[in-house]
Design a protein around this motif. Structure first.
Motif, mmCIF file in Angstrom:
data_model
loop_
_atom_site.group_PDB
_atom_site.id
_atom_site.type_symbol
_atom_site.label_atom_id
_atom_site.label_comp_id
_atom_site.label_asym_id
_atom_site.label_seq_id
_atom_site.Cartn_x
_atom_site.Cartn_y
_atom_site.Cartn_z
ATOM 1 N N LEU A 122 -25.329 17.539 37.865
ATOM 2 C CA LEU A 122 -25.964 16.386 37.230
ATOM 3 C C LEU A 122 -25.339 16.112 35.868
ATOM 4 O O LEU A 122 -25.081 14.950 35.517
ATOM 5 C CB LEU A 122 -27.461 16.619 37.092
ATOM 6 C CG LEU A 122 -28.242 15.495 36.391
ATOM 7 C CD1 LEU A 122 -28.151 14.204 37.184
ATOM 8 C CD2 LEU A 122 -29.707 15.901 36.197
ATOM 9 N N THR A 126 -23.320 12.720 35.056
ATOM 10 C CA THR A 126 -23.895 11.932 33.963
ATOM 11 C C THR A 126 -22.847 11.634 32.905
ATOM 12 O O THR A 126 -22.763 10.515 32.392
ATOM 13 C CB THR A 126 -25.085 12.675 33.329
ATOM 14 O OG1 THR A 126 -26.095 12.896 34.317
ATOM 15 C CG2 THR A 126 -25.682 11.860 32.195
ATOM 16 N N TRP A 129 -20.673 8.875 34.151
ATOM 17 C CA TRP A 129 -21.334 7.571 34.037
ATOM 18 C C TRP A 129 -21.236 7.041 32.602
ATOM 19 O O TRP A 129 -20.912 5.868 32.391
ATOM 20 C CB TRP A 129 -22.804 7.684 34.448
ATOM 21 C CG TRP A 129 -23.049 7.580 35.921
ATOM 22 C CD1 TRP A 129 -22.618 8.450 36.883
ATOM 23 C CD2 TRP A 129 -23.789 6.565 36.599
ATOM 24 N NE1 TRP A 129 -23.057 8.038 38.115
ATOM 25 C CE2 TRP A 129 -23.782 6.882 37.967
ATOM 26 C CE3 TRP A 129 -24.479 5.435 36.175
ATOM 27 C CZ2 TRP A 129 -24.423 6.099 38.917
ATOM 28 C CZ3 TRP A 129 -25.130 4.649 37.133
ATOM 29 C CH2 TRP A 129 -25.093 4.981 38.484
ATOM 30 N N SER A 231 -21.458 10.243 42.937
ATOM 31 C CA SER A 231 -22.778 10.726 42.512
ATOM 32 C C SER A 231 -23.736 10.802 43.696
ATOM 33 O O SER A 231 -24.509 11.763 43.821
ATOM 34 C CB SER A 231 -23.345 9.798 41.434
ATOM 35 O OG SER A 231 -22.482 9.723 40.319
ATOM 36 N N THR A 246 -31.345 9.179 36.104
ATOM 37 C CA THR A 246 -30.904 9.855 34.886
ATOM 38 C C THR A 246 -29.517 9.385 34.478
ATOM 39 O O THR A 246 -29.257 9.092 33.301
ATOM 40 C CB THR A 246 -30.898 11.380 35.099
ATOM 41 O OG1 THR A 246 -32.211 11.817 35.475
ATOM 42 C CG2 THR A 246 -30.462 12.100 33.836
ATOM 43 N N CYS A 247 -28.614 9.291 35.457
ATOM 44 C CA CYS A 247 -27.253 8.818 35.177
ATOM 45 C C CYS A 247 -27.271 7.377 34.679
ATOM 46 O O CYS A 247 -26.566 7.027 33.719
ATOM 47 C CB CYS A 247 -26.392 8.923 36.434
ATOM 48 S SG CYS A 247 -26.060 10.606 36.993
ATOM 49 N N SER A 248 -28.071 6.530 35.328
ATOM 50 C CA SER A 248 -28.137 5.126 34.946
ATOM 51 C C SER A 248 -28.700 4.960 33.535
ATOM 52 O O SER A 248 -28.216 4.124 32.754
ATOM 53 C CB SER A 248 -28.991 4.351 35.953
ATOM 54 O OG SER A 248 -29.070 2.986 35.625
ATOM 55 N N ALA A 250 -28.550 7.213 31.100
ATOM 56 C CA ALA A 250 -27.558 7.700 30.139
ATOM 57 C C ALA A 250 -26.413 6.711 29.983
ATOM 58 O O ALA A 250 -25.835 6.574 28.891
ATOM 59 C CB ALA A 250 -27.025 9.055 30.596
#
Length: 332
Positions: A122, A126, A129, A231, A246-248, A250
């Motif tokens: 993750l 992340t 991203w 991802s 979470t990625c979006s 960040a």
């Protein structure tokens, strides 16, 4: 949507849908150029968002997610819709009983944080991203360096991104997700190094502007495409929605950073932002190199499956993990 298609079709499905993103990105500046009023522009965008929200009601839930959350009744309905739409002669009840394992894990943030490998994956995606969004929007902020109208420049850049995404879809299928992303990093590093040397060759264009445009559309744009697919295939179904959110979230910091950092870097040196791009790409190259290739593998369903080989099953054979027979749905 990408959970509905099998491994070999996932890049093409993503590239096809991304063409509409490029078209929308091109239409927004053109609409602003014609309307000359931000209120009308926001009304148009809000109206389209409302129509899109209503259209989402017709899209069935992912079988992977339904299976991971024990919703077998809704799973059977979704499978039946897929069978009827494709005109297949398959016993849905028998298929459902074959693929549903005895135990599924209900994903949550605490479960993901307790597993070191999943947490490390993750963190890696992340970072990719955030780094990709920073590069992508940095190049958009540099559109002011091009001659001509800003609205038309943004529209042209968006339209150029479409063919690049199609080519990236082919490369992602043939070379793999990891290898394609490494190549894109090399492209951005190369164009950024070339941009350090500002050589004019006409009255309106110079080498830096051309390389910046190429680096944006042939490098940072397709990076979004590959990082998104990577991802989805790296994170297991049980925590995929949490991980992607979470990625979006960040990535928003990476998208907002260029507006503040680029003016600061240019105070240090006019070319310092290119050095920043190179540094970020080198770090991203190392992070990507440490990730496993996901091409030719089925989606992992649980945290226990992360990092294990997941062959994609094309038939109802009982070989392999029961968790991966969900890939049979892709052929329905």
């Amino acid at each position: 949507m990408l959970e509905f298609v099998q491994d070999s079709h996932r890049p093409y499905a993503s590239a096809a849908s991304a063409q509409f993103y490029c078209l929308g990105t091109a239409l927004v500046p053109l609409a602003d150029y014609l309307l000359q009023d931000w209120r009308y522009l926001h009304c148009i965008i809000a109206g389209y968002a409302l129509i899109s929200s209503l259209a989402m009601l017709s899209i069935p839930e992912s079988p992977h997610w339904l299976l991971a959350n024990h919703r077998t009744g809704q799973l059977q309905q979704t499978l039946q819709r897929m069978v009827d739409f494709n005109g297949q002669d398959i016993n849905v009840e028998e298929l459902r009983m074959t693929v549903v394992p005895a135990h599924r894990e209900s994903g949550n943030l605490c479960l993901m944080l307790r597993d070191a490998r999943t947490l490390l994956l993750l963190g890696a995606v992340t970072f990719l991203w955030v780094q990709t969004s920073f590069l992508y929007y940095s190049f958009f902020h540099m559109v002011g360096e091009l001659n001509g109208t800003v609205h038309w420049n943004i529209a042209i850049m968006a339209l150029l991104e479409g063919p690049c995404l199609l080519l990236t879809g082919v490369a992602t299928t043939k070379l793999g997700r990891r290898s394609t992303l490494l190549v894109l990093f090399v492209i951005v590093i190369t164009t950024s190094i070339g941009s350090l040397f500002n050589i004019s060759f006409s009255g309106q264009w110079d080498l830096r502007r051309v390389l910046s445009l190429l680096g944006s559309k042939a490098g940072s744009g397709p990076m979004w495409f590959v990082v998104y697919i990577l991802s989805i295939e790296v994170l297991p179904t049980s925590v995929r929605s949490i991980g992607m959110c979470t990625c979006s979230m960040a990535a928003r910091f990476g998208a907002a950073a260029p507006a503040f950092l680029l003016p600061l870097t240019q105070r240090v040196h006019p070319n310092f932002h290119y050095l920043l791009y190179i540094g970020l790409c080198v770090i991203g190259f190392v992070v990507t190199w440490m990730l496993s290739e996901t091409k030719g593998q089925g989606l992992s369903e649980t945290i226990q499956e992360v990092g294990k080989k997941r062959p994609v099953h094309r038939s109802g054979s009982s070989e392999g993990s029961e968790f991966h027979k969900i890939e049979i749905y892709n052929t329905v």
